[in-house]
Design a protein around this motif. Structure first.
Motif, short mmCIF file in Angstrom:
data_model
loop_
_atom_site.label_atom_id
_atom_site.label_comp_id
_atom_site.label_asym_id
_atom_site.label_seq_id
_atom_site.Cartn_x
_atom_site.Cartn_y
_atom_site.Cartn_z
N ALA A 2 -28.20 -102.56 -62.92
CA ALA A 2 -27.90 -101.60 -63.97
C ALA A 2 -28.85 -101.72 -65.24
O ALA A 2 -28.83 -100.86 -65.91
CB ALA A 2 -26.51 -101.93 -64.26
N SER A 3 -29.48 -102.75 -65.36
CA SER A 3 -30.40 -103.02 -66.60
C SER A 3 -31.61 -102.39 -66.42
O SER A 3 -32.45 -102.40 -67.42
CB SER A 3 -30.45 -104.61 -66.88
N CYS A 4 -32.11 -102.07 -65.38
CA CYS A 4 -33.04 -101.07 -65.04
C CYS A 4 -33.00 -99.76 -65.17
O CYS A 4 -32.09 -99.19 -64.51
CB CYS A 4 -33.72 -101.70 -63.57
N PRO A 5 -33.88 -99.14 -66.14
CA PRO A 5 -33.55 -97.85 -66.62
C PRO A 5 -34.01 -96.97 -65.20
O PRO A 5 -35.05 -97.17 -64.69
CB PRO A 5 -34.21 -97.45 -67.63
N LYS A 6 -33.02 -95.52 -64.96
CA LYS A 6 -33.60 -95.05 -63.96
C LYS A 6 -34.49 -93.82 -64.52
O LYS A 6 -35.01 -93.07 -63.59
CB LYS A 6 -32.45 -94.37 -63.26
N GLY A 66 -38.09 -89.11 -63.96
CA GLY A 66 -36.98 -89.86 -63.09
C GLY A 66 -37.84 -90.53 -62.00
O GLY A 66 -39.08 -90.54 -61.82
N PRO A 67 -36.91 -91.10 -60.99
CA PRO A 67 -37.65 -91.69 -59.66
C PRO A 67 -38.58 -90.84 -59.06
O PRO A 67 -39.35 -91.38 -58.28
CB PRO A 67 -35.96 -92.31 -58.93
N ASN A 68 -38.43 -89.60 -58.81
CA ASN A 68 -39.01 -88.63 -58.26
C ASN A 68 -40.08 -87.98 -58.99
O ASN A 68 -40.59 -86.80 -58.49
CB ASN A 68 -38.26 -87.75 -57.33
N GLY A 69 -40.49 -88.39 -60.09
CA GLY A 69 -41.48 -87.51 -61.00
C GLY A 69 -40.81 -86.91 -62.20
O GLY A 69 -39.45 -87.22 -62.70
N VAL A 70 -41.33 -85.88 -62.70
CA VAL A 70 -40.85 -85.00 -63.78
C VAL A 70 -39.71 -84.39 -63.56
O VAL A 70 -39.65 -83.67 -62.57
CB VAL A 70 -42.07 -84.14 -64.59
#
Length: 665
Positions: free
Chosen positions: A5-9, A22-26
């Motif tokens: 939870a401490s790692c920003p998504k 985000g995890p998949n790009g812009v």
């Protein structure tokens, strides 16, 4: 594996353009108000915000019930995109969850508060432009809040850059201090602490004469913009610099008089060429013209020192040879330079004639000569005019001479600089094949020397020009161009060419109009004799809608360098500006000249056809279009995508006449 939870998504960048990753790009948000809502919550985090305040901020012009409904829908949509945990709600309060979304504004403020050298350097790098520069919501509450926050963050950035510069200066890193001062000055050129930092850094790198000249520019700027004088701290600094400069020049003269003449020294063993400007001779009967001749010489030295293509011997050394009875070649060997600029001045009545000559000292071949006849109205304006004119033409003259020398070298002996020189004629050639050859050579040069600022900027320019010439259209190419141009400016913040290229790259491919223009203005300030800097500023204004200023800048560029390889480009900008202003006969003339300078200039042909059609000469315009289409066919869709005119009204007028002359949709 579940992410902690401490790692920003998500990461959110607000300093400059709004970018949510985000995890998949812009991640693209559906509308500006969603972007504005997320940006506001990020800027005020971790403090929770009342729903009423949020609805008023972003929907204040709506009825209260509608505004609240719009806020509910917006929060629902953000949770759909970012996840329910991204926004926390506590009754009438809403806040951003920093464990899900990491925003640059919070880190930026923390780094500024830290105040250490590393922290301030990181903060300066993090500030990429005005806060959320591309989000326009159109609500009064939003506009008021944004104006205050933009000013606050800019002041923090300025303080960070100035503080960083002071720490770099104290640590003996004057070059880095100079870059920090110039970055601060590019943000706000009314800050005297930034101006003082630049002068101190110039002085610390041995460029005291340039620091004093810079002070004169600051005096003029403050008088023009604020009708005031520099403050006491700035004046005290300049008094100290003047005392130091006097001592240095006196020591230089004494040293040469004591040791002169030494044994001939070999030519300067550096990659870049070097030049000495000998004191111009007063050929008039009036001995008072000696002061004018010396003033012209000093201003030429200062103007030439702003170019980064060669090394210029300082005033103290060149003036030490005045009246010594030596030939140009002897002086050149004494100083170890390749080029000697000499001249004489003659006054007759109310006119001045200045003759100048550039010689390659090694083989005593004349590289360039010119004569300037001017009326005497204001002596200082005349001095500035002549020095700027001479410096602007000497730069390409030295470059052309160096290109010829590089071409005579065997391929096995070519240095990174030689390969760079061989690329230049192709870079300005204006054709697809030329630009591809230039890019290949510049890449080869960078493999041998990755730190050469001018090569980085030149390659960036080639990649930007490749797309409209049809050599490449890949988005990755423009990303690389932006990266190279930024590296060039970061590496040498005093290089006018690098600033101009970076400015045009930001303006054109990236679309960051304001930051692009800031860098071009900095290029002109750094080197008022640079025809390229004036030309790029003019092209930005031509495309951006300030057509009157575009005409002034582009004409200035042509006056400074009337035989420049870029003339067709500047003339195309003039033809476009005249079209937008409704001065179509002038536009026809400039477009014809552009096409004559470079028959491969497709945009020049399009501007010629547009101006012809606008005055009713439709058949001629259609003929121009057919001739151009036979070489390279263009559609309305492609012209719209290139978007030479950023203003919709001018663009639509332009596309309308292109349809009239036969360009297909």
């Amino acid at each position: 594996m579940i992410e902690p939870a401490s790692c920003p998504k998500f990461t959110l960048s607000l300093l400059g353009r709004f970018v949510l990753t985000g995890p998949n790009g812009v991640v693209s948000l559906p509308n500006k108000k969603l972007s504005g809502l997320l940006a506001y919550l990020a800027c005020t985090a971790p403090e929770p915000q009342p729903r009423e305040k949020l609805s008023t901020l972003l929907w204040g012009s709506h009825f209260d019930a509608q505004a609240k409904q719009n806020l509910r829908q917006a929060l629902f949509k953000l949770r759909q995109i970012l996840g329910h945990e991204a926004l926390e709600g506590h009754g009438e309060l809403v806040s951003l969850n920093a464990t899900v979304i990491l925003c640059d504004v919070g880190r930026f403020e923390a780094l500024v508060r830290d105040g250490g050298r590393e922290a301030l350097s990181a903060a300066a790098d993090l500030y990429r432009g005005r806060l959320i520069d591309d989000v326009n919501v159109g609500e009064e509450g939003w506009s008021d809040w944004l104006a205050v926050e933009r000013e606050r963050f800019q002041e923090l950035a300025l303080s960070a850059m100035a503080g960083l510069g002071e720490r770099e200066l104290a640590a003996g890193r004057a070059d880095q201090a100079l870059k920090a001062g110039q970055r601060a000055n590019a943000l706000n050129n009314m800050r005297e602490d930034a101006h003082r930092l630049i002068m101190q850094a110039l002085s610390a790198t041995g460029r005291k004469a340039e620091a004093l000249k810079y002070y004169q520019d600051v005096v003029a700027l403050l008088k023009r913009e604020l009708n005031t004088e520099p403050d006491a701290a700035t004046k005290a600094l300049v008094a100290e610099l003047r005392r130091a400069q006097t001592l240095i020049e006196s020591a230089a003269v004494s040293e040469i008089e004591i040791s002169f003449p030494p044994a001939p020294a070999p030519m300067m063993a550096v990659d870049q060429p070097s030049i000495v400007v000998l004191p111009f001779r007063n050929m008039s009967d009036d001995p008072e013209q000696d002061y004018f001749a010396d003033g012209v010489t000093e201003d030429i030295i200062t103007a030439l020192s702003r170019f980064r293509g060669f090394v210029v011997i300082a005033r103290g050394s060149s003036f030490a040879f005045k009246d010594k009875g030596l030939t140009s070649r002897q002086i050149a060997r004494q100083l170890g330079v390749q080029y000697v600029l000499s001249g004489n001045i003659r006054k007759a009545g109310n006119r001045i004639r200045v003759s100048a000559e550039l010689t390659h000292a090694y083989d005593e071949v004349q590289v360039w000569s010119e004569r300037y006849d001017r009326s005497i109205v204001d002596v200082f304006d005349l001095q500035d005019d002549i020095s700027a004119s001479v410096a602007a033409v000497v730069d390409p003259a030295v470059r052309d001479a160096e290109i010829k020398h590089a071409r005579r070298k065997p391929p096995a002996n070519l240095s990174a600089y030689d390969i760079y020189l061989r690329a230049l004629p192709h870079l300005w050639g204006g054709t697809r094949d030329d630009i591809m050859m230039a890019i290949a050579l510049l890449r080869q040069s960078l493999t041998l020397d990755q730190m050469r600022t001018t090569t980085l900027a030149a390659l960036a320019w080639g990649l930007v020009m490749a797309s409209p010439l049809g050599a490449t259209a890949l988005p990755e190419t423009l990303v690389e161009a932006l990266s190279l141009a930024r590296r060039a400016v970061e590496q040498d913040g005093t290089d006018a060419f690098a600033h101009a290229v970076y400015g045009f790259t930001l303006f054109g491919p990236v679309g960051d109009n304001e930051q692009g223009r800031i860098h071009c203005l900095e290029a002109v300030r750094l080197n008022p004799s640079s025809a390229f800097a004036w030309g790029i500023l003019g092209m930005i204004d031509s495309m951006g809608g300030d057509y009157q200023n575009a005409v002034a800048c582009l004409q200035r560029s042509i006056v400074l360098s009337p035989y420049d390889n870029m003339l067709h480009f500047w003339m195309t900008g003039l033809a476009a500006s005249c079209f937008a202003l409704g001065r179509h006969e002038e536009g026809i003339s400039w477009a014809r000249n552009s096409v004559q300078q470079n028959p491969s200039n497709g945009t020049g042909h399009r501007m010629l056809a547009a101006n012809l059609a606008a005055v009713g000469r439709l058949q001629e315009a259609c003929d121009v279009t057919r001739e151009r289409d036979a070489v390279q066919k263009t559609t309305i869709g492609e012209l719209r995508a290139v978007r030479f005119f950023k203003q919709d009204e001018a663009l639509e007028r332009y596309l309308t006449v292109q349809r009239m002359v036969g360009v297909a949709d």
